[in-house]
Design a protein around this motif. Structure first.
Motif, PDB file in Angstrom:
ATOM      1  N   ASP A   1       0.867  -1.179   0.000  1.00  0.00           N
ATOM      2  CA  ASP A   1       0.000   0.000   0.000  1.00  0.00           C
ATOM      3  C   ASP A   1       0.902   1.227   0.000  1.00  0.00           C
TER       4      ASP A   1
ATOM      5  N   ILE B   1      -1.132  -5.161   2.146  1.00  0.00           N
ATOM      6  CA  ILE B   1      -2.438  -5.810   2.259  1.00  0.00           C
ATOM      7  C   ILE B   1      -2.195  -7.277   1.934  1.00  0.00           C
TER       8      ILE B   1
ATOM      9  N   ARG C   1      -4.238  -5.873   7.010  1.00  0.00           N
ATOM     10  CA  ARG C   1      -3.324  -4.769   6.708  1.00  0.00           C
ATOM     11  C   ARG C   1      -2.157  -4.956   7.675  1.00  0.00           C
TER      12      ARG C   1
END
Length: 90
Positions: free
Chosen positions: A55, A67, A76
């Motif tokens: 990310d 992720i 996450r």
């Protein structure tokens, strides 16, 4: 066997062991495999890692955010050097 011959053979065997030990495994580890191993070590369940995508919006130079999609859940994961990963189930 004389001492010189013995040392020569022993040295050759040691060289072979060192060469084989430094070789990468034939099965390459993916980011998903590595991140899944990290969160499992922290007690999270990841039955089979499917994918891991970085990310870029949440990542910083000293904190990579991924992720992680597992067969059973999506997480996450914030990876910070020398600290436990910060894991949030999505």
């Amino acid at each position: 066997m004389n001492a010189d011959r013995y040392l020569s053979v022993l040295g050759g065997l040691l060289a072979i062991v060192l060469l084989l030990n430094g070789r990468p495994c034939s099965a390459q580890q993916t980011p998903a495999d590595g991140i899944a191993a990290q969160i499992r070590a922290q007690g999270y369940r990841c039955d089979a890692p499917v994918s891991a995508e970085r990310d870029a919006a949440l990542s910083r130079p000293d904190e990579a955010v991924w992720i992680l999609k597992c067969q059973n859940a999506t997480y996450r994961v914030r990876l910070i050097p020398d600290l436990a990963a910060r894991v949030e189930q999505l």
